[in-house]
Design an enzyme around this catalytic site. Structure first.
Site, PDB file in Angstrom:
ATOM      1  N   GLU A 182      -3.346  27.252  -2.081  1.00 56.65           N
ATOM      2  CA  GLU A 182      -2.890  25.874  -1.897  1.00 56.65           C
ATOM      3  C   GLU A 182      -3.987  24.845  -2.215  1.00 56.65           C
ATOM      4  O   GLU A 182      -3.763  23.650  -2.086  1.00 56.65           O
ATOM      5  CB  GLU A 182      -2.398  25.657  -0.462  1.00 56.65           C
ATOM      6  N   ASP A 202      -5.191  35.598   0.091  1.00 60.22           N
ATOM      7  CA  ASP A 202      -5.317  34.342   0.835  1.00 60.22           C
ATOM      8  C   ASP A 202      -5.321  33.134  -0.109  1.00 60.22           C
ATOM      9  O   ASP A 202      -5.408  33.259  -1.333  1.00 60.22           O
ATOM     10  CB  ASP A 202      -6.604  34.385   1.647  1.00 60.22           C
ATOM     11  N   ASP A 217      -2.684  29.993   9.769  1.00 61.90           N
ATOM     12  CA  ASP A 217      -3.766  29.864  10.747  1.00 61.90           C
ATOM     13  C   ASP A 217      -3.330  29.078  11.981  1.00 61.90           C
ATOM     14  O   ASP A 217      -3.719  27.915  12.147  1.00 61.90           O
ATOM     15  CB  ASP A 217      -4.969  29.183  10.098  1.00 61.90           C
TER      16      ASP A 217
END
Length: 678
Positions: A408, A405, A472
């Site tokens: 960024e 995950d 998401d």
């Protein structure tokens, strides 16, 4: 005017008095005159503020000046172009070919203090433009600017919606149409060429003008590469030869759905038993809380200390072996940050493996009611240390995969071991994170057996990220941030060279009174059966969302759609193989195979799944019929057997039977024909 031609590289350079045209394989790439210059330069200072992965980016621009004058010098390998405006402003553009025969442009401001460049490429009004990484709101990018900066994708992603406004008011998290986890400075034109920029600083690709594309670089230099082809398929083959291709997926991925479950060993066992007893084909359990949990106002969060939590998951090692024997993989979770109140962070800090602040202390990022250190992946020893965390704590445990995950969140005011500005490294960070995971698999001999999937990416992710997921999405029906948005995201990524993509079944983000409905979960399940991987997620607030075991009807629906998915295993596996060999994506825009059909260039909510299946997911609530477009061919409805020959049609689209058609002359007609009886 004079014309210079390089027959080997098919470059034509037409030069005159203070003007020129650059033509590459019969495509006009650059045109410059004093009245319409192609190169601009300037000076600015970036003002970048991050809060929980959401960025406010402004440029305090001192000047933007057109370089109107050009002096051209022919060289043995190409041309040197010296641009100027008066005595103090100048830049150079070196035009040549690289070792593979690609057109290469290198732009450099002569004064490094001038740290902004704008290059205007020639365009035609009828051009369509695709790519720029993973774009959720638009597939054809023509008509808008697209800033390229990896960040949270935003909640709502449309400034006209109430949800986006609420998210903006709370923490500047609403986002806009261009917000994405995976930007990339690569675009494909319908003139059948691609343009790829090698830089990693902030860029803005503006496709709004009719006769030019303006590419802005927040650096003092830029390197661009171009290739042309006779077909889009050949063009993608060339692009992925440059960027890299994904390896084939582990065979177990095609054997059912990966169930996102949280709560401990026995919760996983119970839900697995319920689903299998209901006839659901399950290939894995994905337990993102394997390392423990932390409760926040956002909801249940994973404990960012990448070790098996034996209290929450007792006897997990034994159960992993048992599940694997039963054909069920165990997947976990990791990201490149370590919680500041846990022992892995203390170990990294002691070794000097975290990024630093201006005073030389460890830089800690606020992630929503807790802090974490940033593992410095530019530090060779830190990189090896974290790679070994993956090897020891995930691979040795027996994990069949994990979510890799984030990536960024690199703050632009942190300091890195390699000495490169974090502003320049920010976009490159997700690909470096992917490389760390990839090498952990490679060095343990687990490539092709173990899978990791990522949301963040950049140039280089093609080589290293074994699977992308769409991030998401809201648990709603919105076009910009719901089920529909996943389709242009997959297609944009496909045109950027990454051909493996899937999404959380049912979405993830549950805020502002959102609640995942049963219908949304089932429609998303229908769609996911026609992607390379099926995987569920409970969402950040599981109690507010309808789940895969919500009732007997839902379980039966998953049983049906996992039967469809596993039935298509040989077909999907072949499509994945083609992606690994030639870069032909698994989920494809229709124009890849129907170039002469103008309508296919405007479609962003339907796609080809491999060569022979056309899928048009139902992405609106309460629909029992669905309208779509079929290109001219002989198509057979996968559920009714009815034949169609192209054009606009409306078909019945009950739950469990999404609009899917197969080509009548496919080699897989027997396999497809059996879908009617599942």
């Amino acid at each position: 005017m004079s014309t210079l031609q390089n027959k080997n590289t098919q470059i034509e350079f037409i030069a005159g008095n203070n003007e020129f045209s650059l033509i590459y394989q019969q495509r006009l790439i650059l045109r410059h005159t004093a009245q319409a210059p192609c190169l601009w330069m300037g000076k600015g200072e970036a003002d970048i503020d991050m809060f929980r992965g959401n960025f406010s980016i402004k440029d305090r621009l001192d000047e933007k000046v057109a370089l109107t004058d050009v002096k051209i010098t022919a060289q043995p390998a190409g041309w040197d172009l010296h641009f100027s405006r008066g005595d103090t402003l100048s830049a150079s553009l070196v035009l040549t070919t690289d070792d593979s025969g690609r057109l290469q442009l290198k732009v450099q401001n002569d004064n490094r203090a001038h740290n902004r460049i704008w290059l205007r490429m020639a365009a035609q009004p009828q051009d369509h433009i695709y790519g720029c990484g993973e774009q959720f709101s638009y597939f054809d990018l023509r008509g808008k600017p697209f800033p390229l900066w990896t960040s949270e994708q935003g909640v709502g992603r449309n400034k006209q919606t109430f949800v986006t406004w609420q998210a903006d008011c709370k923490e500047n998290a609403g986002g806009d149409y261009y917000w994405t986890f995976f930007p990339q400075p690569t675009f494909v034109s319908t003139q059948k060429f691609y343009c790829h920029v090698e830089n990693s600083g902030y860029m803005n690709f503006d496709f709004s003008a009719a006769d030019y594309h303006e590419l802005a670089f927040w650096e003092d230099n830029a390197t661009l590469r171009f290739e042309c082809a006779d077909s889009y398929i050949s063009l993608l083959e060339k692009l992925t030869a440059l960027l890299g291709r994904q390896p084939e997926l582990p065979d177990w991925v095609y054997d059912g759905v990966t169930l996102g479950i949280q709560g401990g060993t026995e919760v996983c066992q119970h839900k697995l038993d319920v689903m299998r007893e209901g006839g659901v084909k399950v290939n894995g359990i994905w337990a993102q809380d394997w390392s423990g949990i932390r409760m926040t106002s956002f909801g249940k969060r994973v404990m960012w200390n990448w070790k098996w939590n034996r209290d929450l998951y007792p006897q997990l090692d034994e159960r992993i072996a048992q599940w694997k024997h039963e054909g069920v993989q165990f997947l976990s979770y990791i990201n490149p940050y370590v919680a500041s109140d846990r022992d892995l962070c203390a170990e990294a800090s002691e070794q000097g493996y975290l990024t630093k602040d201006a005073s030389g202390a460890d830089y800690h990022v606020e992630f929503g009611e807790f802090y974490a250190g940033v593992v410095d992946l530019t530090h060779p020893e830190a990189y090896e240390w974290f790679k070994n965390v993956i090897k020891k704590n995930l691979i040795e445990l027996g994990c069949g995969g994990w979510m890799a995950d984030f990536g960024e969140y690199l703050p632009t005011d942190t300091f890195l071991h390699n000495g490169v500005s974090a502003e320049i490294m920010h976009n490159a960070w997700p690909a470096l994170w992917a490389k760390c995971n990839y090498e952990a698999l490679q060095e343990t001999g687990k490539l092709g057996e173990v899978l990791f999937f990522m949301r963040a990416g950049y140039t280089g992710s093609q080589k290293y990220s074994t699977m992308m997921w769409a991030g998401d999405q809201n648990v709603d029906w919105s076009l910009d941030d719901g089920l529909a948005s996943v389709i242009p995201a997959a297609l944009s990524l496909a045109m950027s060279g990454h051909g493996l993509h899937h999404s959380d079944i049912g979405g993830y983000t549950t805020l502002f009174d959102m609640k995942r409905s049963k219908e949304l979960l089932l429609r998303w399940c229908d769609f996911s059966a026609f992607t390379p991987m099926m995987r569920t997620h409970e969402g950040n607030r599981p109690g507010d969302n309808w789940q895969f075991d919500g009732d007997a009807e839902t379980i039966a629906h998953f049983a049906r759609m996992t039967s469809v998915f596993t039935h298509l295993k040989p077909y999907i596996r072949q499509a994945v193989k083609h992606n690994s060999q030639s870069g032909l994506p698994v989920m494809r825009p229709l124009f890849l195979h129907y170039e002469d059909d103008a309508r296919t260039y405007t479609l962003k909510y339907q796609y080809l799944f491999g060569r022979d299946l056309l899928v048009a997911p139902v992405h609106e609530e309460g629909r029992s019929e669905w309208s779509l477009y079929l290109p001219q061919d002989t198509w057979i409805n996968a559920w009714t057997g009815e034949t169609h020959y192209g054009g606009d049609i409306t078909v019945a689209a009950p739950l469990g039977k999404p609009p899917v058609f197969y080509r009548a002359d496919s080699e897989w007609t027997a396999l497809f024909g059996e879908l009617r009886y599942l």
